[in-house]
Design a protein around this motif. Structure first.
Motif, PDB file in Angstrom:
ATOM      1  N   THR A   1      75.128  23.047  21.800  1.00 16.04           N
ATOM      2  CA  THR A   1      74.277  23.298  22.725  1.00 16.04           C
ATOM      3  C   THR A   1      72.950  22.720  22.965  1.00 16.04           C
ATOM      4  N   ILE A   2      71.887  23.223  23.650  1.00 20.21           N
ATOM      5  CA  ILE A   2      70.748  22.938  23.903  1.00 20.21           C
ATOM      6  C   ILE A   2      69.982  22.363  22.636  1.00 20.21           C
ATOM      7  N   PRO A   3      69.463  21.203  22.135  1.00 20.29           N
ATOM      8  CA  PRO A   3      69.315  20.124  22.995  1.00 20.29           C
ATOM      9  C   PRO A   3      70.104  18.885  22.684  1.00 20.29           C
TER      10      PRO A   3
ATOM     11  N   THR B   1      83.408  22.538  28.838  1.00 25.21           N
ATOM     12  CA  THR B   1      84.241  23.652  29.317  1.00 25.21           C
ATOM     13  C   THR B   1      83.315  24.420  30.143  1.00 25.21           C
ATOM     14  N   ASP B   2      81.901  24.330  30.280  1.00 19.47           N
ATOM     15  CA  ASP B   2      81.186  25.093  30.718  1.00 19.47           C
ATOM     16  C   ASP B   2      81.462  25.274  32.539  1.00 19.47           C
ATOM     17  N   ALA B   3      81.909  23.821  32.927  1.00 13.26           N
ATOM     18  CA  ALA B   3      82.291  23.586  34.303  1.00 13.26           C
ATOM     19  C   ALA B   3      83.459  24.690  34.550  1.00 13.26           C
TER      20      ALA B   3
ATOM     21  N   GLY C   1      70.872  21.203  32.288  1.00 15.59           N
ATOM     22  CA  GLY C   1      71.977  20.706  31.896  1.00 15.59           C
ATOM     23  C   GLY C   1      73.359  21.784  32.386  1.00 15.59           C
ATOM     24  N   ALA C   2      72.999  23.043  32.474  1.00 14.60           N
ATOM     25  CA  ALA C   2      73.705  24.028  33.151  1.00 14.60           C
ATOM     26  C   ALA C   2      74.255  23.971  34.540  1.00 14.60           C
ATOM     27  N   ALA C   3      73.222  23.543  35.233  1.00 18.64           N
ATOM     28  CA  ALA C   3      73.198  23.377  36.905  1.00 18.64           C
ATOM     29  C   ALA C   3      74.178  22.016  36.978  1.00 18.64           C
ATOM     30  N   ARG C   4      74.185  21.229  35.983  1.00 21.55           N
ATOM     31  CA  ARG C   4      75.060  19.788  36.138  1.00 21.55           C
ATOM     32  C   ARG C   4      76.560  20.437  36.095  1.00 21.55           C
TER      33      ARG C   4
ATOM     34  N   LEU D   1      62.801  21.727  46.875  1.00 22.43           N
ATOM     35  CA  LEU D   1      62.068  22.799  45.755  1.00 22.43           C
ATOM     36  C   LEU D   1      62.189  24.220  45.719  1.00 22.43           C
ATOM     37  N   LEU D   2      62.172  24.801  44.717  1.00 19.90           N
ATOM     38  CA  LEU D   2      62.308  26.461  44.614  1.00 19.90           C
ATOM     39  C   LEU D   2      61.251  26.872  45.303  1.00 19.90           C
ATOM     40  N   SER D   3      59.912  26.502  45.192  1.00 18.23           N
ATOM     41  CA  SER D   3      59.042  27.032  45.916  1.00 18.23           C
ATOM     42  C   SER D   3      58.885  26.724  47.245  1.00 18.23           C
TER      43      SER D   3
ATOM     44  N   ASN E   1      71.928  31.204  40.025  1.00 13.20           N
ATOM     45  CA  ASN E   1      70.778  30.974  39.035  1.00 13.20           C
ATOM     46  C   ASN E   1      71.219  30.120  37.880  1.00 13.20           C
ATOM     47  N   ALA E   2      70.616  28.964  37.754  1.00 13.43           N
ATOM     48  CA  ALA E   2      70.831  28.238  36.605  1.00 13.43           C
ATOM     49  C   ALA E   2      69.386  27.722  35.932  1.00 13.43           C
ATOM     50  N   THR E   3      68.694  28.498  35.965  1.00 14.43           N
ATOM     51  CA  THR E   3      67.338  28.547  35.388  1.00 14.43           C
ATOM     52  C   THR E   3      67.525  29.590  34.116  1.00 14.43           C
TER      53      THR E   3
ATOM     54  N   LEU F   1      73.787  32.906  35.645  1.00 12.66           N
ATOM     55  CA  LEU F   1      74.213  32.419  34.442  1.00 12.66           C
ATOM     56  C   LEU F   1      73.473  33.174  33.119  1.00 12.66           C
ATOM     57  N   VAL F   2      72.364  33.582  33.661  1.00 13.54           N
ATOM     58  CA  VAL F   2      71.586  34.475  32.475  1.00 13.54           C
ATOM     59  C   VAL F   2      72.692  35.726  32.118  1.00 13.54           C
ATOM     60  N   TYR F   3      72.729  35.999  31.053  1.00 16.59           N
ATOM     61  CA  TYR F   3      73.732  37.181  30.649  1.00 16.59           C
ATOM     62  C   TYR F   3      73.059  38.302  29.717  1.00 16.59           C
TER      63      TYR F   3
ATOM     64  N   SER G   1      76.639  38.696  36.339  1.00 22.16           N
ATOM     65  CA  SER G   1      76.132  37.898  35.293  1.00 22.16           C
ATOM     66  C   SER G   1      77.010  36.762  34.622  1.00 22.16           C
ATOM     67  N   GLY G   2      76.370  36.007  33.749  1.00 14.41           N
ATOM     68  CA  GLY G   2      77.005  34.597  33.230  1.00 14.41           C
ATOM     69  C   GLY G   2      77.839  34.978  32.043  1.00 14.41           C
ATOM     70  N   LEU G   3      78.133  36.590  31.793  1.00 13.68           N
ATOM     71  CA  LEU G   3      78.820  36.831  30.720  1.00 13.68           C
ATOM     72  C   LEU G   3      80.152  36.355  30.593  1.00 13.68           C
ATOM     73  N   GLY G   4      80.674  36.513  31.878  1.00 11.54           N
ATOM     74  CA  GLY G   4      82.210  35.971  32.082  1.00 11.54           C
ATOM     75  C   GLY G   4      82.238  34.364  31.880  1.00 11.54           C
ATOM     76  N   MET G   5      81.306  33.531  32.305  1.00 13.25           N
ATOM     77  CA  MET G   5      81.294  32.071  32.068  1.00 13.25           C
ATOM     78  C   MET G   5      81.290  32.034  30.584  1.00 13.25           C
ATOM     79  N   LEU G   6      80.438  32.771  29.750  1.00 18.68           N
ATOM     80  CA  LEU G   6      80.287  32.473  28.386  1.00 18.68           C
ATOM     81  C   LEU G   6      81.696  32.769  27.733  1.00 18.68           C
TER      82      LEU G   6
HETATM   83  P1  NAP Z   1      67.949  23.552  30.950  1.00 16.37           P
HETATM   84  O1  NAP Z   1      68.754  22.266  30.788  1.00 16.37           O
HETATM   85  O2  NAP Z   1      66.785  23.594  29.980  1.00 16.37           O
HETATM   86  O3  NAP Z   1      67.688  23.714  32.596  1.00 16.37           O
HETATM   87  C1  NAP Z   1      66.727  24.676  32.784  1.00 16.37           C
HETATM   88  C2  NAP Z   1      66.384  24.597  34.359  1.00 16.37           C
HETATM   89  O4  NAP Z   1      65.637  25.395  34.817  1.00 16.37           O
HETATM   90  C3  NAP Z   1      65.497  23.418  34.668  1.00 16.37           C
HETATM   91  O5  NAP Z   1      65.901  22.703  35.905  1.00 16.37           O
HETATM   92  C4  NAP Z   1      64.221  23.784  34.453  1.00 16.37           C
HETATM   93  O6  NAP Z   1      63.244  22.955  35.009  1.00 16.37           O
HETATM   94  C5  NAP Z   1      64.475  25.192  35.147  1.00 16.37           C
HETATM   95  N1  NAP Z   1      63.342  26.070  34.690  1.00 16.37           N
HETATM   96  C6  NAP Z   1      63.077  26.443  33.414  1.00 16.37           C
HETATM   97  N2  NAP Z   1      62.259  27.433  33.433  1.00 16.37           N
HETATM   98  C7  NAP Z   1      61.878  27.498  34.818  1.00 16.37           C
HETATM   99  C8  NAP Z   1      60.948  28.445  35.400  1.00 16.37           C
HETATM  100  N3  NAP Z   1      60.227  29.510  34.627  1.00 16.37           N
HETATM  101  N4  NAP Z   1      60.789  28.336  36.559  1.00 16.37           N
HETATM  102  C9  NAP Z   1      61.465  27.428  37.430  1.00 16.37           C
HETATM  103  N5  NAP Z   1      62.576  26.789  36.756  1.00 16.37           N
HETATM  104  C10 NAP Z   1      62.558  26.885  35.482  1.00 16.37           C
HETATM  105  O7  NAP Z   1      68.877  24.899  30.432  1.00 16.37           O
HETATM  106  P2  NAP Z   1      70.248  25.154  30.755  1.00 16.37           P
HETATM  107  O8  NAP Z   1      71.249  24.751  29.667  1.00 16.37           O
HETATM  108  O9  NAP Z   1      70.481  24.694  32.138  1.00 16.37           O
HETATM  109  O10 NAP Z   1      70.277  26.563  30.943  1.00 16.37           O
HETATM  110  C11 NAP Z   1      69.938  27.371  32.078  1.00 16.37           C
HETATM  111  C12 NAP Z   1      70.316  28.840  31.781  1.00 16.37           C
HETATM  112  O11 NAP Z   1      71.573  29.012  31.885  1.00 16.37           O
HETATM  113  C13 NAP Z   1      69.818  29.439  30.408  1.00 16.37           C
HETATM  114  O12 NAP Z   1      69.300  30.752  30.602  1.00 16.37           O
HETATM  115  C14 NAP Z   1      71.265  29.423  29.637  1.00 16.37           C
HETATM  116  O13 NAP Z   1      71.196  30.444  28.717  1.00 16.37           O
HETATM  117  C15 NAP Z   1      72.218  29.542  30.856  1.00 16.37           C
HETATM  118  N6  NAP Z   1      73.418  29.470  30.427  1.00 16.37           N
HETATM  119  C16 NAP Z   1      74.456  30.210  30.521  1.00 16.37           C
HETATM  120  C17 NAP Z   1      76.036  29.941  30.328  1.00 16.37           C
HETATM  121  C18 NAP Z   1      76.744  30.843  30.255  1.00 16.37           C
HETATM  122  O14 NAP Z   1      77.830  30.494  29.808  1.00 16.37           O
HETATM  123  N7  NAP Z   1      76.721  31.877  31.015  1.00 16.37           N
HETATM  124  C19 NAP Z   1      75.994  28.639  29.984  1.00 16.37           C
HETATM  125  C20 NAP Z   1      74.896  27.635  30.075  1.00 16.37           C
HETATM  126  C21 NAP Z   1      73.718  27.836  29.995  1.00 16.37           C
HETATM  127  P3  NAP Z   1      62.344  22.081  34.070  1.00 16.37           P
HETATM  128  O15 NAP Z   1      63.219  20.893  33.753  1.00 16.37           O
HETATM  129  O16 NAP Z   1      61.271  21.715  34.763  1.00 16.37           O
HETATM  130  O17 NAP Z   1      62.086  22.948  32.827  1.00 16.37           O
END
Ligand code: NAP
Length: 290
Positions: free
Chosen positions: A69-71, A108-110, A137-140, A180-182, A197-199, A227-229, A249-254
């Motif tokens: 996981t991250i990073p 396996t996230d995808a 990363g998750a958005a990818r 842009l989100l904004s 939501n992948a933030t 994606l937040v769970y 919620s993203g619990l099912g993805m987890l």
């Molecule tokens: P990441 O690689 O750090 O990417 C996060 C993205 O959100 C980046 O684009 C980041 O922008 C943006 N972001 C962060 N804080 C923000 C804010 N306050 N306002 C607007 N944009 C913001 O993290 P990730 O791995 O993609 O994970 C993202 C979320 O998905 C996390 O909550 C993680 O727990 C969740 N997740 C869930 C699962 C699941 O199985 N359900 C799997 C993977 C991830 P910047 O680069 O500008 O910071």
């Protein structure tokens, strides 16, 4: 029960309270295998040597499977022998397994995301436009799976460059653009059928935050996937539900990504039901303690 214990684990930083041990240890019990799922918190100052040491333990057969996981989802790539086509396309590895002595990096996230999303979508309606919030990363993984399933994707991030670079990178797979989100209020969202939501916005402890502006109307009949769970119902989900939309919620993805990883490691079918039951029991125990 097989007598050789199976060692599995997760490497990342920081690791905090991971639910992965609950999921994988339930699956080990269900498959009558001894073993454990360990957390390997690895400080970034020791990333190279720490990852190499864990991978050496995999080559030696001491660790059967590793989640990343991250990073380190991208850092680990050059240390592996091969990537699956999905990991190659997503550009990130969350699961490592050994096959014929080779270390294989998979993502396996995808698939975990899309397997969980599909039953929530209205039946018999072809994929339309999906709005993905965040470009990390998750958005990818999300963008990849949506494009290969025929969705048109708009990525909205707080940094335009990040959204545009992601869109450019995945443009060979289908129709995708970045914004842009904004500036979502000035986008035409009429055709949006799915919002993901992948933030990390809304994730505990920042449970009040949401990537969706309070004054912006949701597109009619869109499905919202967060994606937040943690918490189980986020502010974004509540906003969507109050507007009459379906929100999950993203619990099912987890669970989905974990079940797929477990099936790679143990060469068994996906233990989704066992893991879902384990997470349910864990959640009610946690709730009872509060
Ligand atoms: P990441 O690689 O750090 O990417 C996060 C993205 O959100 C980046 O684009 C980041 O922008 C943006 N972001 C962060 N804080 C923000 C804010 N306050 N306002 C607007 N944009 C913001 O993290 P990730 O791995 O993609 O994970 C993202 C979320 O998905 C996390 O909550 C993680 O727990 C969740 N997740 C869930 C699962 C699941 O199985 N359900 C799997 C993977 C991830 P910047 O680069 O500008 O910071």
């Amino acid at each position: 029960m097989s007598s050789v214990p199976v060692q599995l684990g997760l490497v990342g930083w920081p690791l905090g309270h991971s639910l992965s041990p609950v999921l994988h240890e339930a699956a080990l019990v269900a498959h009558q295998r001894k073993g454990a799922y360990r957390l390997y918190p690895l400080h970034p100052d020791e990333a190279e040597s720490g990852l190499q040491s864990l991978l050496a333990q995999m080559r030696a057969g001491e660790i059967r499977g590793l989640n990343v996981t991250i990073p380190y989802k991208q850092t680990v790539i050059p240390m592996l022998d091969q990537l699956t086509p999905t990991a190659q396309s997503v550009g990130a590895v969350n699961t490592i397994y050994v096959s014929n002595g080779q270390l294989i990096g998979d993502n396996t996230d995808a698939e975990g995301f899309y397997q969980d999303l599909e039953p929530v979508l209205p039946p018999y309606i072809p994929p339309g436009t999906a709005l993905v919030l965040g470009a990390g990363g998750a958005a990818r993984a999300v963008v990849y799976s949506l494009l290969v399933h025929g969705w048109q994707v708009v990525v909205a991030a707080r940094r335009l460059k990040q959204a545009e670079e992601l869109a450019e990178e995945f443009s060979e797979l289908g129709s995708i653009s970045g914004g842009l989100l904004s500036e979502m209020a000035s986008m035409d969202l009429t055709d949006v059928k799915l919002i993901v939501n992948a933030t990390p916005m809304g994730m505990s402890p920042n449970v009040e935050s949401s990537p969706w502006p309070a004054t912006l109307p949701f597109p009619a009949d869109a499905v919202v996937y967060d994606l937040v769970y943690n918490p189980g119902v986020t502010t974004l989900m509540r906003q969507a539900q109050e507007a009459g939309l379906k929100a999950v919620s993203g619990l099912g993805m987890l669970v989905g990504q974990a079940a797929l990883a477990f099936s790679r490691w143990l060469e068994v079918s996906h233990p989704v039901a066992v893991m879902t039951e384990a997470i349910g029991k864990h959640g009610s125990k946690q709730g009872a303690r509060q």
